[in-house]
Write an enzyme that holds these catalytic residues in place. Structure first.
Site, PDB file in Angstrom:
ATOM      1  N   LYS A 186       6.277 -22.530 -48.616  1.00 54.16           N
ATOM      2  CA  LYS A 186       5.861 -21.916 -47.347  1.00 54.16           C
ATOM      3  C   LYS A 186       5.728 -20.393 -47.434  1.00 54.16           C
ATOM      4  CE  LYS A 186       6.031 -25.983 -45.550  1.00 54.16           C
ATOM      5  NZ  LYS A 186       7.102 -26.488 -44.712  1.00 54.16           N
TER       6      LYS A 186
ATOM      7  N   GLU B 242       9.815 -23.048 -29.024  1.00 55.87           N
ATOM      8  CA  GLU B 242      10.429 -22.374 -30.168  1.00 55.87           C
ATOM      9  C   GLU B 242      10.425 -20.862 -29.960  1.00 55.87           C
ATOM     10  OE1 GLU B 242       9.253 -25.633 -33.641  1.00 55.87           O
ATOM     11  OE2 GLU B 242       8.002 -23.873 -33.344  1.00 55.87           O
TER      12      GLU B 242
ATOM     13  N   SER C  34      10.683 -31.077 -39.824  1.00 55.99           N
ATOM     14  CA  SER C  34      11.439 -31.789 -40.861  1.00 55.99           C
ATOM     15  C   SER C  34      12.630 -30.992 -41.377  1.00 55.99           C
ATOM     16  CB  SER C  34      10.508 -32.155 -42.021  1.00 55.99           C
ATOM     17  OG  SER C  34       9.884 -30.993 -42.543  1.00 55.99           O
ATOM     18  N   THR C  35      12.462 -29.684 -41.587  1.00 61.89           N
ATOM     19  CA  THR C  35      13.578 -28.875 -42.088  1.00 61.89           C
ATOM     20  C   THR C  35      14.631 -28.698 -40.999  1.00 61.89           C
ATOM     21  OG1 THR C  35      11.981 -27.707 -43.474  1.00 61.89           O
ATOM     22  CG2 THR C  35      14.190 -26.794 -43.356  1.00 61.89           C
TER      23      THR C  35
ATOM     24  N   GLY D 247       4.304 -23.986 -35.375  1.00 62.13           N
ATOM     25  CA  GLY D 247       3.631 -24.811 -34.391  1.00 62.13           C
ATOM     26  C   GLY D 247       2.945 -26.044 -34.944  1.00 62.13           C
ATOM     27  N   GLY D 248       3.147 -26.307 -36.248  1.00 58.70           N
ATOM     28  CA  GLY D 248       2.571 -27.511 -36.833  1.00 58.70           C
ATOM     29  C   GLY D 248       3.032 -28.776 -36.126  1.00 58.70           C
TER      30      GLY D 248
END
Length: 221
Positions: A123, A105, A32-33, A97-98
């Protein structure tokens, strides 16, 4: 008006654009970010040569903005990689890794001169491990790797109905308190059948842009 989590993510994404050199190829993360960063990157797309994406989803979003997506093999070393994290410490060690893109990555991060992590303040943690640690495994090794993870004190659970972009499975490991992330990252990678794990400690972030209610904070090691 209260500040939302999306507001914080947007603020760090905007701040990250300042780290993108002119005429470079940008490594882009997943989640999302990272999506907010892609949207901000679109505003300066005339200043960059293109991007390398860490997932099919990010590649699609970049292409929708008219940003050329290159393979890492063609791009070579990257100037900068921008991505989020599921957890991060002040030492800039991360759990990622969510979204299930941890292997790509990790590869793109390794190929980049500078890793900019963009997160909201929720976070930031003192000790990694509350967020289940994702581990990408070759399908035939799933049960063997799970047994090895139990020996290390973890509780692995198969991520149901999920296959990575590489055609593999994800085991999410619960109940780990990760006091030495560099050591554990190495140990996990030595288990046969593990493609990679979601600890980004041997190659952590170089800069953390942290979204807080009082603005974006910049942390470095």
């Amino acid at each position: 008006m209260s500040i939302t989590q999306d507001d914080l993510k947007r603020a760090v994404a905007q701040a990250a654009v300042a780290y993108v050199p002119v005429d470079c190829i940008v490594g882009v993360g997943t989640g999302s970010t990272a999506n907010f960063f892609i949207d901000e990157l679109a505003r300066i797309k005339h200043k960059i040569r293109g991007a390398v994406a860490s997932s099919e989803a990010s590649a699609k979003r970049l292409q929708q903005h008219g940003i050329e997506v290159l393979s890492l093999n063609d791009a070579g070393e990257l100037s900068v990689y921008v991505d989020g994290a599921d957890e991060i410490t002040r030492h800039l060690h991360m759990v990622k890794g969510g979204g299930g893109a941890l292997t790509r990555e990790k590869i793109v991060a390794a190929a980049s001169k500078k890793f900019i992590c963009v997160c909201d303040s929720s976070k930031l943690v003192d000790v990694l491990g509350k967020f289940p640690l994702p581990i990408e495994v070759i399908p035939m090794a799933r049960s063997y790797v799970a047994r090895e993870l139990v020996k290390l004190g973890g509780q692995p659970r198969l991520r149901e109905g999920f296959t990575t972009d590489n055609g593999n499975l994800i085991l999410d490991v619960h109940n780990l308190r990760i006091l030495n992330p560099v050591e554990l990252e190495t140990t996990l990678n030595h288990i046969a059948g593990v493609v990679t794990n979601g600890l980004f400690a041997r190659r952590g972030a170089d800069v953390l842009l942290l979204g807080t209610a009082s603005g974006v904070q910049t942390l470095t090691v």
